[in-house]
Design an enzyme around this catalytic site. Structure first.
Site, PDB file in Angstrom:
ATOM      1  N   GLU A  53     -10.787  -2.697  -4.217  1.00 16.93           N
ATOM      2  CA  GLU A  53     -10.371  -1.298  -4.284  1.00 16.93           C
ATOM      3  C   GLU A  53     -11.342  -0.481  -5.142  1.00 16.93           C
ATOM      4  O   GLU A  53     -11.784  -0.922  -6.196  1.00 16.93           O
ATOM      5  CB  GLU A  53      -8.964  -1.230  -4.886  1.00 16.93           C
ATOM      6  N   LYS A 124      -3.725   5.044   0.706  1.00 19.19           N
ATOM      7  CA  LYS A 124      -2.774   4.282  -0.100  1.00 19.19           C
ATOM      8  C   LYS A 124      -1.438   5.017  -0.194  1.00 19.19           C
ATOM      9  O   LYS A 124      -1.366   6.154  -0.655  1.00 19.19           O
ATOM     10  CB  LYS A 124      -3.353   4.050  -1.491  1.00 19.19           C
ATOM     11  N   CYS A 156      -3.822  -2.543  -3.101  1.00 19.10           N
ATOM     12  CA  CYS A 156      -3.329  -2.904  -4.429  1.00 19.10           C
ATOM     13  C   CYS A 156      -1.800  -2.834  -4.540  1.00 19.10           C
ATOM     14  O   CYS A 156      -1.099  -3.682  -4.019  1.00 19.10           O
ATOM     15  CB  CYS A 156      -4.020  -2.031  -5.479  1.00 19.10           C
TER      16      CYS A 156
END
Length: 296
Positions: A53, A124, A156
């Site tokens: 990321e 995200k 994540c």
């Protein structure tokens, strides 16, 4: 559609944001290209190369991240497409800071085909609050690798919300690629989540964290029954290379996890829908199985 490909998960420290084109230098992209070609040289045949990321944005400074953000038709994405083309590989270069249409800042994972085309991008959905200032995305994203299978994308903290992995599996993902920048002590819990998300959805999980001294490493690749195929032992830079047979997903779902559990075949046609008050919706047995859904 069930073929195979070699996945190279690159556990590496973030590169220097000061080298991005917006700051007048191209050192970061040149350094990234060299590393991608290094990794590619060790892989024979079709390859999917995955980085952590925000790999190209080595700072936690929100103002610097915002200043470096570009739309997906900007020069950084074009340059990354050229990297993928030079490597002749499928490429997930971690995630990038995307400047949205209305000035929003998104944490976005792009996917490039071996010919350099940007074929998918995922914003995200679950930024790590209150620390991350990104605008949440609102769309689950999968991408097909022709003659191989389907990838699902997550970033994540998304892994902490089972709805993300479940929805990607329902959309037909065989492999969930989770790019990570975990610098905190909860990486141990994330290893459990990677296995759990694979188990309950019968998919592969590729979780690639950044290396030290910034991140805590411990990247891993998990099979559809939750077995860890490979894991880096610590935070040092490393590369996990794993040949993945996407057909294993269908095989596990056919015989059942541990030869017993077939969660995607849970319902009979006559079973009643199950209400889900949390979502103001329901599970409808007629729409449960991913084999009945053909989202792109």
């Amino acid at each position: 559609m069930s073929g195979s490909i070699t996945v190279a998960g690159v556990q590496a420290a973030p590169l220097d944001i000061a080298g991005l084109p917006v700051f007048g230098r191209h050192d970061t992209v040149a350094q990234f290209r060299a590393d991608v070609l290094r990794v590619r040289s060790a892989v024979t045949g079709p390859a999917l190369i995955v980085y952590p990321e925000i790999h190209l944005f080595g700072t936690e400074d929100t103002d610097m991240l915002a200043a470096a953000a570009e739309p997906l038709d900007g020069p950084l994405i074009a340059a990354l497409g050229e990297v993928a083309r030079a490597a002749d590989a499928w490429l997930v270069p971690g995630s990038v800071c995307e400047l949205g249409e209305n000035g929003e800042l998104f944490n976005t994972a792009p996917v490039f085909a071996p010919d350099g085309r940007l074929v998918a991008s995922y914003r995200k959905i679950f930024p790590w609050r209150p620390f991350e200032k990104y605008t949440p995305g609102d769309e689950f994203v999968t991408v097909d690798i022709p003659d191989v299978g389907r990838l699902g994308l997550s970033i994540c903290y998304d892994a902490w919300f089972p709805e993300v992995s479940r929805h990607l599996a329902w959309m037909g993902a065989d492999v969930i690629v989770n790019v990570v920048k975990t610098t905190t002590e909860d990486r141990s819990q994330e290893l459990v989540l990677a296995r759990a998300n694979s188990i309950v959805n019968q998919v592969f999980t590729v979780s690639v964290n950044c290396a030290g001294p910034v991140g805590n490493g411990r990247s891993l690749i998990v099979d559809p029954e939750g077995t860890v195929l490979q894991e880096t032992p610590g935070a040092a830079p490393d590369v996990l290379c794993q040949h993945i047979d996407f057909g294993a997903v269908a095989a596990v779902r056919e015989r059942g996890t541990a030869g017993t559990n077939r969660m995607w075949d849970q319902f009979r046609p006559s079973d009643r829908p199950i209400g889900l008050p949390l979502y103001q919706g329901r599970i409808d047995p007629r729409r449960w199985s991913p084999s009945n859904h053909h989202a792109n």
